[in-house]
Design a protein around this motif. Structure first.
Motif, short mmCIF file in Angstrom:
data_model
loop_
_atom_site.label_atom_id
_atom_site.label_comp_id
_atom_site.label_asym_id
_atom_site.label_seq_id
_atom_site.Cartn_x
_atom_site.Cartn_y
_atom_site.Cartn_z
N ALA A 45 30.98 28.74 51.98
CA ALA A 45 30.47 29.64 50.86
C ALA A 45 30.79 29.16 49.56
O ALA A 45 32.14 28.70 49.41
CB ALA A 45 30.89 31.10 51.26
N ILE A 46 30.21 29.09 48.71
CA ILE A 46 30.66 28.71 47.29
C ILE A 46 30.51 29.75 46.23
O ILE A 46 29.66 30.78 46.26
CB ILE A 46 29.59 27.65 46.81
N PHE A 47 31.29 29.88 45.25
CA PHE A 47 31.46 30.88 44.38
C PHE A 47 32.05 30.45 43.01
O PHE A 47 32.44 29.24 42.94
CB PHE A 47 32.06 32.13 44.73
N GLY A 48 31.74 31.22 41.92
CA GLY A 48 32.35 30.71 40.58
C GLY A 48 32.24 31.66 39.61
O GLY A 48 31.06 32.22 39.48
N SER A 49 32.84 31.57 38.42
CA SER A 49 32.58 32.40 37.16
C SER A 49 31.89 31.22 36.16
O SER A 49 31.90 30.06 36.16
CB SER A 49 34.02 32.72 36.54
N TYR A 50 30.93 31.98 35.23
CA TYR A 50 30.39 31.17 34.34
C TYR A 50 29.86 32.06 33.17
O TYR A 50 30.55 33.20 33.19
CB TYR A 50 28.64 30.86 34.79
N ASP A 51 29.39 31.57 32.02
CA ASP A 51 29.10 32.16 30.84
C ASP A 51 27.84 32.46 30.50
O ASP A 51 27.07 33.21 30.72
CB ASP A 51 29.89 31.69 29.68
N ASN A 75 39.05 33.59 35.84
CA ASN A 75 38.12 34.13 36.24
C ASN A 75 37.76 34.10 37.89
O ASN A 75 37.50 34.69 38.54
CB ASN A 75 36.85 34.10 35.19
N THR A 76 37.54 32.75 37.99
CA THR A 76 37.31 32.26 39.28
C THR A 76 38.56 32.62 40.42
O THR A 76 38.25 33.03 41.42
CB THR A 76 37.09 30.88 39.38
N GLU A 77 39.69 32.69 39.81
CA GLU A 77 40.93 32.99 40.58
C GLU A 77 40.62 34.39 41.04
O GLU A 77 40.73 34.98 42.10
CB GLU A 77 42.19 32.84 39.72
N ILE A 78 40.35 35.22 40.15
CA ILE A 78 40.13 36.66 40.64
C ILE A 78 39.05 36.64 41.38
O ILE A 78 39.22 37.52 42.63
CB ILE A 78 39.53 37.60 39.19
N MET A 79 38.09 35.95 41.54
CA MET A 79 37.14 35.94 42.46
C MET A 79 37.67 35.62 43.89
O MET A 79 37.29 36.29 45.01
CB MET A 79 35.83 35.14 42.27
N CYS A 138 29.91 35.28 39.02
CA CYS A 138 30.14 36.43 38.05
C CYS A 138 30.00 35.94 36.74
O CYS A 138 30.81 34.67 36.56
CB CYS A 138 31.68 36.94 38.79
N ASN A 139 29.61 36.75 36.18
CA ASN A 139 29.73 36.35 34.55
C ASN A 139 30.99 36.74 33.95
O ASN A 139 31.46 37.89 33.95
CB ASN A 139 28.49 37.13 33.85
N LEU A 140 31.70 35.39 33.68
CA LEU A 140 33.15 35.63 32.88
C LEU A 140 34.08 36.49 33.99
O LEU A 140 33.89 36.00 35.30
CB LEU A 140 33.16 36.39 31.85
N ALA A 141 34.81 37.18 33.53
CA ALA A 141 35.88 37.96 34.40
C ALA A 141 34.83 38.94 35.35
O ALA A 141 34.24 39.67 34.85
CB ALA A 141 37.03 38.91 33.62
N PRO A 142 35.23 38.87 36.32
CA PRO A 142 34.38 40.00 37.62
C PRO A 142 34.54 41.42 37.33
O PRO A 142 35.65 41.72 36.92
CB PRO A 142 34.91 39.54 38.94
N ASP A 143 33.45 42.26 37.06
CA ASP A 143 33.75 43.54 36.74
C ASP A 143 33.64 44.08 38.45
O ASP A 143 33.73 43.56 39.28
CB ASP A 143 32.45 44.19 36.18
N ASP A 144 33.84 45.53 38.38
CA ASP A 144 34.10 46.10 39.68
C ASP A 144 32.87 45.71 40.80
O ASP A 144 33.32 45.40 41.80
CB ASP A 144 33.97 47.67 39.59
N ALA A 145 31.77 45.56 40.14
CA ALA A 145 30.51 45.32 41.16
C ALA A 145 30.96 43.97 41.66
O ALA A 145 30.68 43.41 43.02
CB ALA A 145 29.43 45.27 40.43
N GLY A 146 31.26 42.96 40.95
CA GLY A 146 31.47 41.51 41.02
C GLY A 146 32.66 41.35 42.19
O GLY A 146 32.54 40.56 43.33
#
Ligand SMILES: Cc1cc2nc3c(=O)[nH]c(=O)nc-3n(C[C@H](O)[C@H](O)[C@H](O)COP(=O)(O)O)c2cc1C
Length: 137
Positions: free
Chosen positions: A84-90, A13-17, A119-127
């Motif tokens: 800049a920092i980013f990541g996926s979470y649940d 998921n974070t890789e998609i971001m 982004c919550n789990l896998a990013p959606d289009d908005a993410g």
């Protein structure tokens, strides 16, 4: 302008971001390096005009272990650096990114995206669009 994106991920998921950030960065005309933390030489950080660091929320609102190890290795290189920092979470509320932002500021870096982009789990289009915009900034 060189943008360096370094991330860890367990389920992708974070890789998609990270890849969306890289797309936005390329579209902005920047030179882009996008890589998993396990295959990066820490000195790459020095060449970044903007450094993007990504990790999922793990443990109890902490960085993924491989990113924790990588981050400790580069913390001394962050003085004066834009990050800049980013990541996926649940289930959390972003505490792992807020704590990370505090650590980066304590190391002398500037966090350019507030309390981070999550982004919550896998990013959606908005993410994905949010990540592309982050890469373009
Ligand atoms: C061992 C473990 C610990 C986790 N801890 C947290 C947590 O503290 N807070 C949270 O919001 N999500 C937590 N998660 C959920 C992950 O952050 C979520 O599944 C995320 O999408 C994983 O991203 P990745 O595919 O980039 O690894 C945890 C997941 C696992 C497997």
């Amino acid at each position: 302008m060189k943008k360096v994106i370094i991330y860890t991920t367990t389920t992708g998921n974070t890789e998609i971001m990270a890849k969306a950030i890289a797309d936005g960065a390329r579209e902005s005309g920047a030179e882009v390096v996008c890589s998993s933390a396990d295959s990066v030489d820490p000195s790459l950080v020095d060449s970044a005009d903007i450094l993007y660091l990504g990790s999922p929320a793990m443990g109890d609102e902490v960085l993924d272990d491989p990113m924790e190890d990588f981050y400790v290795g580069i913390e001394g290189r962050l003085s004066g650096k834009k990050v800049a920092i980013f990541g996926s979470y649940d289930w959390g509320d972003g505490q792992w990114l807020r704590d990370w932002a505090d650590r980066i500021r304590s190391a002398g870096g500037t966090v350019v995206n507030g309390e981070g982009t999550m982004c919550n789990l896998a990013p959606d289009d908005a993410g994905v669009a949010e990540c592309k915009a982050l890469g373009a900034q």
